[in-house]
Scaffold this motif. Structure first.
Motif, PDB file in Angstrom:
ATOM      1  N   GLY A  94       0.269   2.938  25.170  1.00 60.92           N
ATOM      2  CA  GLY A  94       0.628   2.404  26.487  1.00 60.92           C
ATOM      3  C   GLY A  94      -0.353   2.830  27.550  1.00 60.92           C
ATOM      4  N   ARG A  95      -0.772   4.092  27.502  1.00 59.76           N
ATOM      5  CA  ARG A  95      -1.736   4.596  28.478  1.00 59.76           C
ATOM      6  C   ARG A  95      -3.065   3.863  28.341  1.00 59.76           C
ATOM      7  NH1 ARG A  95      -5.946   7.502  28.303  1.00 59.76           N
ATOM      8  NH2 ARG A  95      -5.649   8.185  26.163  1.00 59.76           N
ATOM      9  N   ILE A  96      -3.512   3.670  27.108  1.00 62.58           N
ATOM     10  CA  ILE A  96      -4.786   2.977  26.864  1.00 62.58           C
ATOM     11  C   ILE A  96      -4.710   1.542  27.373  1.00 62.58           C
ATOM     12  CG2 ILE A  96      -6.290   2.086  25.029  1.00 62.58           C
ATOM     13  CD1 ILE A  96      -5.545   4.682  23.440  1.00 62.58           C
ATOM     14  N   ARG A  97      -3.593   0.872  27.103  1.00 68.25           N
ATOM     15  CA  ARG A  97      -3.424  -0.505  27.586  1.00 68.25           C
ATOM     16  C   ARG A  97      -3.449  -0.559  29.112  1.00 68.25           C
ATOM     17  NH1 ARG A  97       1.306  -1.971  23.330  1.00 68.25           N
ATOM     18  NH2 ARG A  97      -0.030  -2.729  21.653  1.00 68.25           N
ATOM     19  N   ALA A  98      -2.773   0.399  29.756  1.00 64.89           N
ATOM     20  CA  ALA A  98      -2.745   0.429  31.214  1.00 64.89           C
ATOM     21  C   ALA A  98      -4.134   0.683  31.782  1.00 64.89           C
ATOM     22  CB  ALA A  98      -1.774   1.503  31.706  1.00 64.89           C
ATOM     23  N   GLU A  99      -4.877   1.585  31.164  1.00 63.34           N
ATOM     24  CA  GLU A  99      -6.240   1.847  31.629  1.00 63.34           C
ATOM     25  C   GLU A  99      -7.111   0.616  31.468  1.00 63.34           C
ATOM     26  OE1 GLU A  99      -7.745   5.325  29.652  1.00 63.34           O
ATOM     27  OE2 GLU A  99      -6.351   6.648  30.687  1.00 63.34           O
ATOM     28  N   MET A 100      -6.917  -0.105  30.369  1.00 61.87           N
ATOM     29  CA  MET A 100      -7.694  -1.313  30.146  1.00 61.87           C
ATOM     30  C   MET A 100      -7.354  -2.361  31.209  1.00 61.87           C
ATOM     31  SD  MET A 100      -8.362  -3.448  26.602  1.00 61.87           S
ATOM     32  CE  MET A 100      -6.901  -2.800  25.919  1.00 61.87           C
ATOM     33  N   ARG A 101      -6.064  -2.539  31.508  1.00 66.05           N
ATOM     34  CA  ARG A 101      -5.667  -3.485  32.553  1.00 66.05           C
ATOM     35  C   ARG A 101      -6.258  -3.079  33.901  1.00 66.05           C
ATOM     36  NH1 ARG A 101      -0.306  -2.603  30.434  1.00 66.05           N
ATOM     37  NH2 ARG A 101       0.030  -4.107  28.803  1.00 66.05           N
ATOM     38  N   THR A 102      -6.215  -1.787  34.182  1.00 64.70           N
ATOM     39  CA  THR A 102      -6.769  -1.295  35.447  1.00 64.70           C
ATOM     40  C   THR A 102      -8.245  -1.642  35.562  1.00 64.70           C
ATOM     41  OG1 THR A 102      -5.175   0.521  35.499  1.00 64.70           O
ATOM     42  CG2 THR A 102      -7.153   0.781  36.838  1.00 64.70           C
ATOM     43  N   GLU A 103      -8.991  -1.415  34.499  1.00 65.07           N
ATOM     44  CA  GLU A 103     -10.421  -1.718  34.524  1.00 65.07           C
ATOM     45  C   GLU A 103     -10.676  -3.215  34.668  1.00 65.07           C
ATOM     46  OE1 GLU A 103     -12.867   0.492  34.910  1.00 65.07           O
ATOM     47  OE2 GLU A 103     -11.239   1.960  34.990  1.00 65.07           O
ATOM     48  N   VAL A 104      -9.856  -4.027  34.025  1.00 66.06           N
ATOM     49  CA  VAL A 104     -10.002  -5.488  34.160  1.00 66.06           C
ATOM     50  C   VAL A 104      -9.743  -5.898  35.599  1.00 66.06           C
ATOM     51  CG1 VAL A 104      -8.994  -7.721  33.516  1.00 66.06           C
ATOM     52  CG2 VAL A 104      -9.503  -6.030  31.748  1.00 66.06           C
ATOM     53  N   PHE A 105      -8.675  -5.351  36.217  1.00 60.83           N
ATOM     54  CA  PHE A 105      -8.389  -5.669  37.612  1.00 60.83           C
ATOM     55  C   PHE A 105      -9.525  -5.231  38.524  1.00 60.83           C
ATOM     56  CE2 PHE A 105      -3.779  -5.723  36.389  1.00 60.83           C
ATOM     57  CZ  PHE A 105      -3.588  -7.071  36.662  1.00 60.83           C
ATOM     58  N   LYS A 106     -10.106  -4.088  38.258  1.00 62.80           N
ATOM     59  CA  LYS A 106     -11.233  -3.617  39.069  1.00 62.80           C
ATOM     60  C   LYS A 106     -12.406  -4.578  38.957  1.00 62.80           C
ATOM     61  CE  LYS A 106     -10.366   1.365  38.961  1.00 62.80           C
ATOM     62  NZ  LYS A 106     -10.853   2.645  38.427  1.00 62.80           N
TER      63      LYS A 106
END
Length: 124
Positions: free
Chosen positions: A22-34
């Motif tokens: 879950g943490r990895i997925r959230a970090e990936m989403r965060t980077e995509v949004f950035k």
């Protein structure tokens, strides 16, 4: 004999059990949004000109997400809103909103206190 598919499933299950997936997925989403946000300069300009009311509102939402334990949602929210890594101090938020806290209200997010106040105002 263990197949590659079995190994992948074992790794996935281990990561899910430990909460890391879950943490990895959230970090990936965060980077995509950035990435998406930085490609849209107009959006970036609007974010930098947010009023203090919008910033306070976003901080209230962040506090609520963190209190509920929605750490992955909070991570993505912070990135989307371009908030500081460090949340506003709760006492300062309460003062900015004119909220007087009690021992009971300190155990809940400020949004809960605001809703409770509005309910009491409606009933009087």
């Amino acid at each position: 004999m263990t197949t590659e598919k079995d190994l992948v499933n074992a790794v996935r299950e281990s990561l899910e059990a430990g909460g890391e997936l879950g943490r990895i997925r959230a970090e990936m989403r965060t980077e995509v949004f950035k990435l998406l946000d930085s490609s849209n300069m107009e959006n970036k300009t609007q974010n930098s000109k947010q009023s203090s009311d919008i910033v306070i509102f976003n901080e209230l939402v962040r506090e609520y997400l963190n209190w509920m334990g929605f750490k992955y949602s909070s991570t993505v929210f912070v990135a989307e809103c371009d908030l500081s890594k460090h949340p506003y101090d709760r006492t300062l938020l309460a003062q900015a909103l004119g909220i007087k806290e009690t021992d009971t209200s300190k155990k809940l997010p400020l949004l809960c206190g605001i809703i409770d106040t509005l309910k009491h105002m409606k009933n009087t």
